[in-house]
Write an enzyme that holds these catalytic residues in place. Structure first.
Site, PDB file in Angstrom:
ATOM      1  CE  LYS A 158      -4.446   0.542   2.156  1.00  0.00           C
ATOM      2  NZ  LYS A 158      -5.059   0.476   3.367  1.00  0.00           N
TER       3      LYS A 158
HETATM    4  C1  E4P Z   1      -7.892   1.050   3.290  1.00  0.00           C
HETATM    5  O1  E4P Z   1      -7.767   0.262   2.683  1.00  0.00           O
HETATM    6  C2  E4P Z   1      -8.309   2.260   4.840  1.00  0.00           C
HETATM    7  O2  E4P Z   1      -7.778   0.915   5.673  1.00  0.00           O
HETATM    8  C3  E4P Z   1      -9.601   2.124   5.217  1.00  0.00           C
HETATM    9  O3  E4P Z   1     -10.683   1.722   3.780  1.00  0.00           O
HETATM   10  C4  E4P Z   1     -10.227   3.498   5.924  1.00  0.00           C
HETATM   11  O4  E4P Z   1     -10.708   3.641   6.632  1.00  0.00           O
HETATM   12  P1  E4P Z   1     -11.207   4.471   7.868  1.00  0.00           P
HETATM   13  O5  E4P Z   1     -11.530   5.830   7.033  1.00  0.00           O
HETATM   14  O6  E4P Z   1     -12.665   3.980   8.170  1.00  0.00           O
HETATM   15  O7  E4P Z   1     -10.130   4.647   8.801  1.00  0.00           O
END
Ligand code: E4P
Length: 214
Positions: free
Chosen positions: A83
């Protein structure tokens, strides 16, 4: 549509995996921190448990550091996807990693242009955060629609992971738009199979069945 679980909690992954419908897992530094466990230990367990892609995020903010980290992260398993936050440094890293054959999930995407750049750089996945946009009074799902249209227009192979999902309706809307993947928090995932009318229906059928002469 593929269903990923957005968590680093091994117990949650185990439970959802039992359904036989889990296609992958996404994590981020906050989700890892929430477990209170050492990173290598958690990640090894997740990569073993899950057959599909497991996204692990880099911490570095410069291209060189991101590429170095990515090359270490992929050692955890064949299913690791790296990522990378969408910045100029991140885009350069994505391009280098794509040339090395390392899959990337470009994260923290909040605009269609960011998504277009990620696809051009060779990202395997793009993660637009719908819930965080909704939180700022922007329409998160509109962004998904825009990215889908742009990727279709140019036949980009980058898959859209709808991220920052807050409720089941986000999943329905993602499916209607034709997003490839949703990454769903455990609390939302455990709600979506049930409906009060299904429970009531089963209750009525069983009550009536008890009246059938044997
Ligand atoms: C995506 O890969 C992130 O881990 C995640 O969806 C972030 O979500 P949040 O806004 O609930 O922290």
């Amino acid at each position: 549509m593929k269903f990923f679980l957005d968590t680093a909690n091994v117990e949650q992954i185990r439970k959802i995996n039992e359904l036989g419908l889990l296609d992958g897992v996404t994590t981020n530094p906050s989700l890892i921190a929430k477990t209170g466990r050492p990173f290598p230990e958690v990640v090894r367990e997740i990569c073993k448990l899950v057959e599909g892609p497991v996204s692990l995020e880099v911490i570095g903010t410069e291209t060189k550091k991101m590429v170095e980290e990515a090359n270490k992260l992929v050692e955890y398993g064949k299913n690791v996807v790296v990522k990378i936050p969408i910045t100029e440094e991140g885009l350069k890293a994505v391009k280098i990693l794509a040339n090395q054959g390392i899959r990337t999930n470009v994260t923290l995407c909040f605009s269609p242009l960011q998504a277009l750049l990620a696809a051009k750089a060779g990202a395997s996945y793009i993660s637009p955060f719908v819930g965080r946009l909704d939180d700022c009074a922007h329409d998160g799902m509109e962004l998904i629609q825009q990215i889908k249209q742009i990727y279709d227009n140019y036949a980009y192979a980058t898959e859209i992971i709808v991220a920052s999902i807050r409720h089941p309706l986000h999943i329905v809307q993602s499916a209607m738009i034709g997003a490839h993947i949703v990454t769903v928090p455990y609390e939302v995932f455990s709600k979506i199979a049930s409906h009060p009318l299904t429970d009531k229906g089963i209750e009525i059928f069983l009550k009536d069945w008890a009246k059938v002469p044997t």
